[in-house]
Design an enzyme around this catalytic site. Structure first.
Site: not given
Lengths: 394, 378
Positions: A113, A116, A148, A231, A364
């Site tokens: 994926q 980010s 990953s 996810e 968060e």
């Protein structure tokens, strides 16, 4: 006509009679299982399933496992199964679904994926990797991080910026990226544990055919939301027995090693035992809600609670071990194919658990999701909402 | 280890349609009749309990007899349904003796031989809501405690002794009294008029505790020996397990009330609920609520199915009691000044939550008990 558990039992029996797991080649078996609609039964016919209720999947998996059937190694390709597949199903063209879903499910093609970036983690929509149209292709340049399995992957789901002149949520486009294409460079990213479980991925002038675009140009955020929702559903998805996982490990040490026990550690251990059991029950309840088609928003809450508990438990384990807690098993840089919490020692678990509250959405961000989407509280003022992406400070 | 190794049935942690129907009728009634203003007005009067409401709830809605078999005048439902009633009672801190009568006294009687004439006479009346009962043990008594020795059986069969802090006793007509005589432990039915029941100043304004003094009080024994010990323990275990549902209801009230308040309260030009520091605290309360609900539901289901009961109950009380207290404490803090006033109902919930934390054993006590059950030795 809805497919029932009984229909599926019969189908699995007939399938196993025709494909003896002992004598059938592994890949041949998996491909045939996919073609028989017994791979992920909730998927449509022709795509590995038969539109059956999600709740019937565990029964099918259990029947295959009991017969000694090869599995498709869901741990290694979890990103493919959990995130890429549902997104391709939801947004893919018929050709894309045909092309990608079968080798994804059989494990012939591993997925990663590319979401980010160094400057866009929790604020994913701030991402800067550019894709520029060039004839029938797109040319992609940028850097991704925390990827990953990129070193094992043939394919990636990729979100890019295609229009910097509109606000950040609008100018994104989603692609399926060939990881073997020229310009894709995967570098290991070593972590706190010493392992290089993740990667940095550098994309330099990577050409992606327009046929590998998923969803419309500019609709990348919407497509990515589907990936992220899946996810979160995937996290905490497995039924565990009482004392399954970390608590069982620590409890076993406690039972086997009376010389380590102190009253203070005991009360903490029992508290964590109680929390583990409560969380296990909450997970069961969540799955029961999903099974009757009433998915709750509890998934995000479960993930927050699970991360905190893992961190407390792994911290306790080191204290319990005393002298041994001062040692570490191995700092050698390794490239694991999957996270193995139970295969290594206490120090590894303690350090790796620090990632639990960051990966898959930080605690968060998940708390914001709970507060805004579940409890209906107002969002923080959005200073970047109506600003073109190119004008945002970064 | 044996408790751990045993194969457990798959619990049902959801609510059935019947349970949701029951919840709506109870909630409708309570929404109508238990307003915060009415609660506060009643709290300092001579009649802190709403016995008219109790009559409707117990008799007309049939909640008093939920756990009683049909042949004994009840509805033949289970702890699962009683748990749903308790969730609603927790959400409204309704001043009714459901816990003392429909849970404690009733399950104590259910542990005896139903052919016993005392049971045959009293249980249908309790189940029908025509009689209100209380179990004469301190509310803080935990499951697994020694059979109490505070009341003794006199030579003539009457009872003498004193029991402190008995929940709901001041409105009970029937006292179920554990007492010990020359031939061992027994459970006795005593008419409340034969005892001196003195309501104490209770921390919990909506569930009162009272001292019960018996002086040669006429009593009828309905079970003795091992069966009496087991019946008492079953009553305490059931009550402890079901209390987790009341605590879940309290937690839900605290969360929803605070969320509503913070959406409407403006400071610094914004709704206070839009500040991240407060949103995260509410998200944590939500996470706690998810845990509390699953844990409480498991205890109710385990009690109904008769499996894994000691562990399910210990886990429920160890986990849910502190969650409820914390949730109400947060509600008070996040309401700011108004949360600290007498006029706002939050204090009634705090008093209930804190009392509930002590009821049937503190979380620490349940953890100690659990450690023994799951083989985590000292």
């Amino acid at each position: 006509m809805t497919v029932t558990a009984e229909d599926l039992r019969g189908q699995v029996e007939r399938f196993l009679a025709a494909h003896d797991p002992k004598t059938t080649d592994r890949l041949e078996f998996l491909r045939a299982r996919f073609d028989a609609g017994l791979a992920w039964v909730l998927f449509p016919e022709g795509l590995g399933g038969q539109g059956a209720p999600r709740a019937l999947q565990p029964g099918v998996d259990a029947a295959f496992a009991a017969a000694g059937a090869p599995d498709n190694d869901p741990r290694r390709i979890g990103i493919g199964l959990g995130m890429a597949a549902p997104t391709i199903l939801a947004f893919g063209t018929p050709e894309q679904r045909q092309r990608y879903l079968r080798p994804l499910w059989t494990g012939e093609e591993v997925w990663c994926q590319l979401f980010s970036e160094p400057g866009a983690g929790s604020d994913l929509a701030a991402l800067a990797t550019r894709a520029v149209r060039d004839g029938d292709d797109w040319v992609v340049t940028g850097q991704k991080v925390w990827t990953s399995g990129a070193h094992n992957a043939q394919w990636a789901i990729l979100v890019t910026r295609t229009d910097p002149d509109v606000p950040k949520h609008q100018g994104m486009t989603y692609f399926l990226c060939d990881m073997t294409a020229p310009g894709v460079e995967v570098r290991p990213l070593r972590q706190i544990t010493g392992e290089a479980e993740f990667n940095e991925v550098f994309l330099t002038g990577v050409r992606i055919p327009d046929s590998q675009r998923l969803g419309a140009v500019g609709e990348g955020w919407k497509v990515a939301q589907t990936t992220l929702m899946n996810e979160r559903v995937a996290i905490g998805g497995n039924a565990v027995p009482r004392e399954g996982g970390l608590i069982g490990l620590v409890a076993k040490t406690w039972r086997d090693r009376p010389e380590l026990r102190t009253p203070e550690l005991r009360d903490r251990l029992v508290q964590h035992w109680v929390e583990s059991e409560a969380l296990r029950l909450a997970g069961s309840r969540l799955r029961q809600q999903l099974a009757v088609g009433a998915p709750g928003p509890e998934g995000s809450a479960m993930k927050v609670a699970f991360s905190e508990l893992n961190q407390k438990l792994t911290g306790l384990e080191i204290e319990l071990l005393g002298e041994e807690g001062l040692r570490y098993d191995d700092w050698t840089e390794r490239r694991p194919e999957k996270v193995d919490f139970l295969g290594r020692e206490a120090g590894y678990r303690y350090l790796r658990a620090k990632g639990n509250s960051i990966e898959g959405g930080t605690s968060e961000v998940l708390r914001n999701i709970i507060a805004e989407r579940v409890l209906g509280l107002p969002s923080e003022p959005r200073v970047d909402k109506d600003v073109a992406w190119k004008d945002l400070p970064r | 280890m044996s408790e751990l190794a045993r194969e457990l049935p798959t619990p049902d942690l959801l609510y059935s349609e019947v349970e949701e129907d029951l919840r709506s009728s109870v909630r409708d009634l309570l929404t109508d009749r238990v307003t915060p203003a009415a609660l506060l007005a009643r709290a300092e009067t001579a009649e802190p309990y709403d016995l008219k409401l109790w009559k409707t709830l117990a008799a007309d809605l049939g909640t008093a007899g939920l756990m009683v078999p049909e042949e004994l005048g009840g509805h033949g439902a289970t702890t699962r349904e009683a748990a749903v009633v308790l969730e609603e009672l927790g959400r409204s801190v309704a001043p009714v003796p459901f816990l003392g009568s429909a849970v404690l006294a009733t399950t104590a009687l259910l542990g005896a031989d139903s052919a016993d004439p005392v049971i045959a006479e009293l249980l249908p009346r309790l189940a029908g809501g025509e009689l209100t009962g209380a179990l004469a043990v301190p509310l803080s008594t935990a499951p697994g405690a020694e059979f109490p020795a505070t009341v003794t059986v006199n030579a003539d069969g009457t009872l003498s002794g004193r029991v402190g802090t008995v929940a709901d006793a001041s409105v009970a007509e029937l006292l179920v009294v554990p007492a010990t005589g020359p031939d061992g432990p027994g459970l006795y039915a005593v008419e409340a008029t034969a005892a001196t029941v003195t309501e104490l100043v209770s921390l919990d304004l909506t569930r009162r505790v009272a001292d019960v003094v018996l002086e040669n009080a006429p009593a009828r024994r309905f079970t003795s020996g091992e069966q009496a010990v087991a019946a008492l323990d079953n009553a305490l275990t059931t009550a402890a397990g079901l209390l987790a549902s009341e605590q879940t209801g309290l937690t839900e009230w605290a969360l929803t009330t605070t969320v509503t308040y913070l959406k409407g309260r403006y400071q610094f030009g914004r709704p206070v609920g839009g500040f991240q520091s407060l949103k995260h605290r509410l998200a944590n309360l939500y996470t706690d609520l998810v845990n509390a609900r699953a844990t409480a539901r498991y205890a109710a289901d385990a009690l109904a199915g008769g499996f894994d009961v000691p562990i399910a109950v210990a886990v429920a009380q160890a986990r849910v009691a502190p969650i409820a207290v914390h949730a109400v404490e947060e509600a008070i803090q996040l309401h700011g000044g108004i949360g600290m006033t007498w006029e706002h109902p939050a204090h009634l919930y705090l008093k209930r939550a804190k009392s509930d934390e002590l009821a049937f054993g503190t979380p620490g006590r349940h953890r100690s008990r659990l450690a023994g059950l799951v083989d985590l030795p000292a």
